[in-house]
Scaffold this motif. Structure first.
Motif, PDB file in Angstrom:
ATOM      1  N   ILE A   1       0.844  -1.203   0.000  1.00 36.99           N
ATOM      2  CA  ILE A   1       0.000   0.000   0.000  1.00 36.99           C
ATOM      3  C   ILE A   1       0.877   1.249   0.000  1.00 36.99           C
ATOM      4  O   ILE A   1       0.549   2.243  -0.661  1.00 36.99           O
ATOM      5  CB  ILE A   1      -0.947  -0.021   1.212  1.00 36.99           C
ATOM      6  CG1 ILE A   1      -1.886  -1.235   1.119  1.00 36.99           C
ATOM      7  CG2 ILE A   1      -1.765   1.258   1.278  1.00 36.99           C
ATOM      8  CD1 ILE A   1      -2.774  -1.440   2.329  1.00 36.99           C
TER       9      ILE A   1
ATOM     10  N   MET B   1      -8.056  -0.455  -4.506  1.00 41.47           N
ATOM     11  CA  MET B   1      -7.640   0.376  -3.391  1.00 41.47           C
ATOM     12  C   MET B   1      -8.190   1.795  -3.536  1.00 41.47           C
ATOM     13  O   MET B   1      -8.597   2.414  -2.548  1.00 41.47           O
ATOM     14  CB  MET B   1      -6.102   0.396  -3.314  1.00 41.47           C
ATOM     15  CG  MET B   1      -5.527   1.222  -2.178  1.00 41.47           C
ATOM     16  SD  MET B   1      -6.193   0.843  -0.533  1.00 41.47           S
ATOM     17  CE  MET B   1      -5.654  -0.844  -0.314  1.00 41.47           C
TER      18      MET B   1
ATOM     19  N   TYR C   1     -11.842   1.607  -2.500  1.00 35.81           N
ATOM     20  CA  TYR C   1     -11.975   1.327  -1.069  1.00 35.81           C
ATOM     21  C   TYR C   1     -11.704   2.587  -0.243  1.00 35.81           C
ATOM     22  O   TYR C   1     -12.450   2.902   0.695  1.00 35.81           O
ATOM     23  CB  TYR C   1     -11.005   0.213  -0.671  1.00 35.81           C
ATOM     24  CG  TYR C   1     -11.150  -0.247   0.760  1.00 35.81           C
ATOM     25  CD1 TYR C   1     -12.203  -1.078   1.139  1.00 35.81           C
ATOM     26  CD2 TYR C   1     -10.237   0.146   1.738  1.00 35.81           C
ATOM     27  CE1 TYR C   1     -12.334  -1.502   2.455  1.00 35.81           C
ATOM     28  CE2 TYR C   1     -10.366  -0.277   3.043  1.00 35.81           C
ATOM     29  CZ  TYR C   1     -11.414  -1.095   3.405  1.00 35.81           C
ATOM     30  OH  TYR C   1     -11.549  -1.503   4.701  1.00 35.81           O
TER      31      TYR C   1
ATOM     32  N   LYS D   1     -14.465   4.723   2.017  1.00 34.18           N
ATOM     33  CA  LYS D   1     -14.226   4.929   3.452  1.00 34.18           C
ATOM     34  C   LYS D   1     -13.890   6.383   3.784  1.00 34.18           C
ATOM     35  O   LYS D   1     -13.767   6.725   4.954  1.00 34.18           O
ATOM     36  CB  LYS D   1     -13.077   4.029   3.923  1.00 34.18           C
ATOM     37  CG  LYS D   1     -13.345   2.539   3.762  1.00 34.18           C
ATOM     38  CD  LYS D   1     -14.400   2.068   4.721  1.00 34.18           C
ATOM     39  CE  LYS D   1     -14.609   0.572   4.622  1.00 34.18           C
ATOM     40  NZ  LYS D   1     -15.688   0.105   5.518  1.00 34.18           N
TER      41      LYS D   1
ATOM     42  N   PHE E   1      -5.095   1.093   9.786  1.00 31.17           N
ATOM     43  CA  PHE E   1      -5.810   0.863   8.516  1.00 31.17           C
ATOM     44  C   PHE E   1      -5.351  -0.443   7.874  1.00 31.17           C
ATOM     45  O   PHE E   1      -6.174  -1.248   7.414  1.00 31.17           O
ATOM     46  CB  PHE E   1      -5.574   2.027   7.556  1.00 31.17           C
ATOM     47  CG  PHE E   1      -6.049   1.747   6.151  1.00 31.17           C
ATOM     48  CD1 PHE E   1      -7.381   1.920   5.803  1.00 31.17           C
ATOM     49  CD2 PHE E   1      -5.161   1.275   5.184  1.00 31.17           C
ATOM     50  CE1 PHE E   1      -7.816   1.636   4.519  1.00 31.17           C
ATOM     51  CE2 PHE E   1      -5.584   0.988   3.903  1.00 31.17           C
ATOM     52  CZ  PHE E   1      -6.914   1.176   3.567  1.00 31.17           C
ATOM     53  N   VAL E   2      -4.035  -0.655   7.837  1.00 35.09           N
ATOM     54  CA  VAL E   2      -3.488  -1.859   7.195  1.00 35.09           C
ATOM     55  C   VAL E   2      -3.987  -3.114   7.903  1.00 35.09           C
ATOM     56  O   VAL E   2      -4.380  -4.097   7.254  1.00 35.09           O
ATOM     57  CB  VAL E   2      -1.948  -1.815   7.178  1.00 35.09           C
ATOM     58  CG1 VAL E   2      -1.377  -3.151   6.719  1.00 35.09           C
ATOM     59  CG2 VAL E   2      -1.457  -0.694   6.271  1.00 35.09           C
TER      60      VAL E   2
ATOM     61  N   PHE F   1      -7.595  -3.641   7.031  1.00 36.82           N
ATOM     62  CA  PHE F   1      -7.699  -4.100   5.642  1.00 36.82           C
ATOM     63  C   PHE F   1      -7.261  -5.555   5.527  1.00 36.82           C
ATOM     64  O   PHE F   1      -7.843  -6.337   4.759  1.00 36.82           O
ATOM     65  CB  PHE F   1      -6.843  -3.205   4.748  1.00 36.82           C
ATOM     66  CG  PHE F   1      -7.050  -3.448   3.282  1.00 36.82           C
ATOM     67  CD1 PHE F   1      -8.249  -3.104   2.665  1.00 36.82           C
ATOM     68  CD2 PHE F   1      -6.051  -4.017   2.509  1.00 36.82           C
ATOM     69  CE1 PHE F   1      -8.433  -3.324   1.311  1.00 36.82           C
ATOM     70  CE2 PHE F   1      -6.230  -4.239   1.160  1.00 36.82           C
ATOM     71  CZ  PHE F   1      -7.425  -3.892   0.552  1.00 36.82           C
TER      72      PHE F   1
ATOM     73  N   LYS G   1     -10.039  -7.696   6.529  1.00 34.83           N
ATOM     74  CA  LYS G   1     -11.060  -7.712   5.479  1.00 34.83           C
ATOM     75  C   LYS G   1     -10.707  -8.753   4.406  1.00 34.83           C
ATOM     76  O   LYS G   1     -11.567  -9.495   3.932  1.00 34.83           O
ATOM     77  CB  LYS G   1     -11.188  -6.328   4.844  1.00 34.83           C
ATOM     78  CG  LYS G   1     -12.252  -6.267   3.736  1.00 34.83           C
ATOM     79  CD  LYS G   1     -12.442  -4.869   3.199  1.00 34.83           C
ATOM     80  CE  LYS G   1     -13.510  -4.859   2.115  1.00 34.83           C
ATOM     81  NZ  LYS G   1     -14.830  -5.279   2.612  1.00 34.83           N
TER      82      LYS G   1
END
Length: 881
Positions: A486, A556, A559, A563, A578-579, A582, A585
């Protein structure tokens, strides 16, 4: 004057006769052009074309895009390069399928494919027009192109050709795209442009062309000899790809296009179509290949990295020369050596290996097609679960077999041993250390390498679990690799990233004995050449089927927009939060794509029996209850369960008997019937637990709900009575089972209750809408669901007993788990632990982590120990009682 009048009459009569003769020869129309292909060529030519066309496959996925075009639309096909075969293929193939097929070829001349009679008519009509107007007629000024398209005949446009560009740019000849745009502005019907590409060579191109490329054309633009040779020798390897149709009305109405004049609109349209075709080709062939040395040089000479190396050298007081040398060494340690020879060799080898050890690899072609279309837009980050060393080979092999480029694969450094290391590197593997802790320079070089791969457009496969699952269920995500991916995206390595959660499941894993050894505290055997040679014995066994499920790729960009998150402004803590979220998820998405196999269902039914001895009928009643629940919740079932459920279960029972997982109470019994008594072997329970865990994700919410209902100790209750206990279990088993934090516990309970009502476990109260009644048969079935948690309750209870006696903060994580395992073994010998599968190093590690997070570290925390022990023991008794 008297002589001129007869002469004038003669000329008039002659002209009339000539006109009459021309009209007779031309027939009903004078509109004959070499650009129009009616398809009524000679029998020999038609047979040759049909023979060549039928051997080149066109799959349903591509046909569906054409079928989806509105019947009232004007259809124009387009290819990047000028090739007659593209036109002839679409004309012949689509005409036979009664779909829109091209008849008008803009800038194409079919002179030598037309019958002699039609050629003569073309020459005559053009000569006649020239003598009357003194210029050559064309399909544009005559209006023929427009009338043909309006008459529901499809067209065909070539986008790039040197001669055509010269004519348009220098001689100002008409541009087909310009005329299509002008036509669209005058009519209400949509002009739909369908980009297509016939790919003769699906291999990636090399940056530096070889001699064969110079002589016979490149992979992207093969010469005539290469195309003809491929058509005759290997037509089945040719790919015909149709991209998503472009609605010209929608395109020219875009704000950034609408404000341009027609000429620049044409340029933008051509660029847009070429970009679509380039991306589509790349989704099959992959990006242009650079040598390993070129990749290394590109990374080390990047300005941002050079600045970091200089700053690092100054900060650590190390000569820059040594830092540069170390950085180059790290890249050499990490980098893949992607080449087609290694990939083709592994493809040949794996075809043989997998056909020997597996009964089949089950893949959904629609999921592959969906993934390929997303790759045409941005690089893919493939995120499979990790259950076996074969995962490294299986996914690239499947992608290669389905005409997608092999991804680069993040592999542990333990797999870089000779001779497999060089082969894996050649197939796209790059190697990483188990931990990056304290290795600042190594971490930065590794991140720079990932950025380079994404910048070049390669797909990357990572294992966010960090390693293989020894338990059969998914592990908690490790955020490190995901964070680097990311971060590379945020640094501009690519415009977008698509994450693809992938489920990989096996009827039987090769490493089950090794996993059993490790779970019971044994040391992991290192990967060596000797170990590789010992794998020969595996080739003599069958391991059932393999199942791959590809979830919907997750953008990404999309997403973050949904959000409303701006990661570029996030703090380090916010970024890692966040990572992690994710990562969960992605793990949840893999769980949702799990395939239920008969091995997992039978193993669950065996281990969830309250006794070690049971009849086949007792086991199958559990099996049927579990199957009903899976079917109600639309779970993915293996094809063996879909085709013949009874035979699939009988086959697994025989397999478990042959492998001594279970045994017959009466060894002399020849035929297994419903009353046959079976005994589960104590020393095989842990292996059976592995297969049970492969399907446990389907039943975890049901198990939580069942335990909560049992705890109410009432035959009448409200769903709200279950929420607190459900949340408690969800929290306690966070390291065991991931869950979607966006789905409330009340919603999960509601879904489970619907399944329980369908199974007859619960009945809505006829008088009170929010009250449910537990049936007498339902009480027994509730325990069958709750039993999925029994070994975990025992593991966590054992951990608490250990904490009463010792303070665990004096041990590191690994040592602490081993101490608890040893303690659990003693309890098992004293019959204080009933289920051998609960003696799990991983369960103990997760239990100790949970209690540590809740400030329970030893005997000093007796109050909290007693509190949790009382709850766990009480819930366990409810299940077994």
């Amino acid at each position: 004057m008297s002589l001129l009048k007869p002469l004038k009459n003669l000329v008039t009569k002659t002209r009339a006769k000539v006109r009459s003769t021309i009209d007779y020869l031309l027939g009903d129309t004078h509109e004959y052009y070499t650009s129009f292909y009616p398809g009524n060529q000679s029998v020999i030519i038609r047979k040759i074309i049909t023979h060549l066309v039928k051997k080149v496959p066109l799959d349903d996925h591509n046909l569906d895009k054409i079928k989806g075009i509105h019947p009232d639309s004007i259809v124009v096909f387009t290819s990047k390069n000028k090739r007659f075969f593209d036109f002839l293929y679409l004309h012949t193939r689509l005409k036979a399928l009664e779909l829109p097929f091209p008849e008008l070829g803009f800038d194409l001349r079919f002179f030598f494919l037309l019958p002699v009679k039609r050629v003569c008519r073309i020459l005559l009509s053009h000569l006649d027009y020239f003598l009357h107007h003194f210029h050559i007629k064309d399909i544009y000024t005559s209006g023929f192109a427009e009338r043909t398209l309006l008459d529901q005949k499809a067209g065909f446009v070539c986008l790039i050709e040197e001669d055509d560009f010269y004519k348009r740019f220098i001689k100002a000849t008409p541009d087909p795209l310009f005329h299509l745009i002008e036509l669209q502005k005058r009519i209400d019907r949509s002009v739909v442009i369908v980009p297509e590409d016939i790919i003769y060579v699906t291999k990636p191109m090399h940056k530096n062309p070889g001699l064969a490329d110079i002589l016979f054309g490149t992979h992207e633009k093969p010469g005539l000899i290469k195309r003809v040779f491929t058509l005759i020798r290997t037509p089945e390897k040719i790919r015909v790809e149709v991209a998503g149709p472009v609605d010209l009305k929608e395109f020219i109405s875009r704000p950034e296009i609408e404000r341009l004049d027609a000429e620049f609109q044409t340029h933008r349209l051509r660029s847009h179509l070429v970009d679509i075709l380039n991306r589509q080709r790349k989704s099959i062939t992959g990006p242009v290949l650079k040598s390993r040395q070129e990749i290394t040089e590109d990374i080390l000479t990047r300005k941002s990295l050079r600045e970091f190396l200089a700053e690092y050298a100054a900060r650590t007081e190390t000569p820059l020369r040594k830092v540069n040398k170390k950085a180059a060494g790290y890249i050499n340690e990490i980098a893949a050596n992607y080449n087609l020879r290694a990939i083709n060799f592994l493809n040949w080898l794996l075809n043989w290996v997998f056909s020997n050890i597996f009964d089949g690899v089950v893949v959904n072609q629609d999921e592959i097609n969906r993934m390929r279309e997303k790759y045409a837009q941005a690089p893919l980050i493939l995120v499979p679960c990790h259950k076996s060393h074969l995962d490294y080979l299986l996914l690239p092999w499947v992608m290669f077999k389905h005409n997608m480029p092999c991804p680069h694969i993040a592999a542990g450094k333990n797999l870089s041993f000779w001779p497999l290391g060089p082969v894996f590197r050649g197939a796209g593997a790059f190697f990483l250390r188990r931990t990056f802790q304290g290795a600042e320079l190594y971490t930065r070089i590794f991140a720079a390498y990932l950025e380079k791969l994404l910048y070049e457009g390669f797909n990357i496969k990572i294992y966010i679990e960090g390693g293989r699952s020894r338990t059969g269920k998914l592990l908690c995500p490790k955020p490190g690799g995901l964070a680097m991916m990311i971060r590379a995206y945020l640094n501009g390595a690519c415009e977008d990233l698509y994450f693809v959660p992938i489920y990989v499941g096996y009827d039987r894993v090769l490493e089950e004995d090794a996993y059993l050894k490790e779970i019971e505290g044994g040391k992991k055997s290192p990967e060596t050449l000797k170990g590789l040679l010992n794998t020969r014995k595996f080739l003599k066994k069958k391991y059932g089927k393999v199942y791959l499920k590809f979830d919907e790729p997750l953008s990404m960009n999309t997403y973050l927009q949904d959000k409303n998150i701006n990661l570029k402004r996030a703090t380090d803590k916010e970024y890692m939060d966040f990572v992690k979220g994710f990562g969960y998820k992605l793990i949840n998405s893999i769980n949702e794509n799990t395939v239920a196999t008969p091995h997992g269902i039978i193993a669950s039914a065996i281990l969830n029996c309250s006794q070690n001895t049971f009849t086949k009928d007792q086991m199958l009643r559990r099996v049927n209850t579990y199957m009903n629940f899976l079917t109600f919740n639309s779970a993915y079932l293996s094809d063996t369960l879909v085709m013949d459920q009874d035979n699939a279960f009988d086959s697994v029972i025989r397999n478990f008997l042959s492998r001594n997982f279970i045994e017959l109470a009466d060894e002399d019994e020849e035929e297994i019937t419903d009353v046959t008594t079976l005994i589960v072997k104590h020393n095989k329970r842990a292996i059976l637990d592995y297969y049970k865990n492969s399907v446990i994700c389907f039943f975890v919410p049901a198990a939580y709900t069942a335990v909560a209902i049992l705890e109410t100790d009432r035959f009448k209750f409200s769903p709200s009575d279950l929420v607190l206990r459900y949340k408690f279990l969800q929290k306690m088993f966070t390291d065991e089972f991931s869950f979607d934090e966006e789905v409330m516990a009340e919603e999960q309970i509601s879904r489970v209750i619907k399944g329980f009502i369908n199974e007859g476990i619960l009945v809505p109260d006829p008088k009170k809408a929010d009250i449910l009644n537990l049936t007498s048969e339902g009480l027994r079935k509730l325990k069958w669901f709750a039993a999925f948690l029994t070994p975990f309750f025992e593991s966590y209870s054992t951990c608490l007993l250990f904490l009463e006696k010792e303070k665990t903060d004096k041990y590191d994580v690994k040592e602490r788990a081993k101490k608890i395992l040893s303690f659990g073994g003693k309890l098992y010998k004293r019959n204080q632990v009933q289920h051998k599968e609960s003696l799990s190093l991983i369960n103990y590690r997760n239990a100790a982590n949970y209690f540590a997070r809740n400030n329970i570290n030893g005997s000093a925390d007796q109050v909290q120990i007693d509190y949790h022990k009382e709850i766990i023991d009480r819930l366990a008794r409810l299940i077994s009682g």
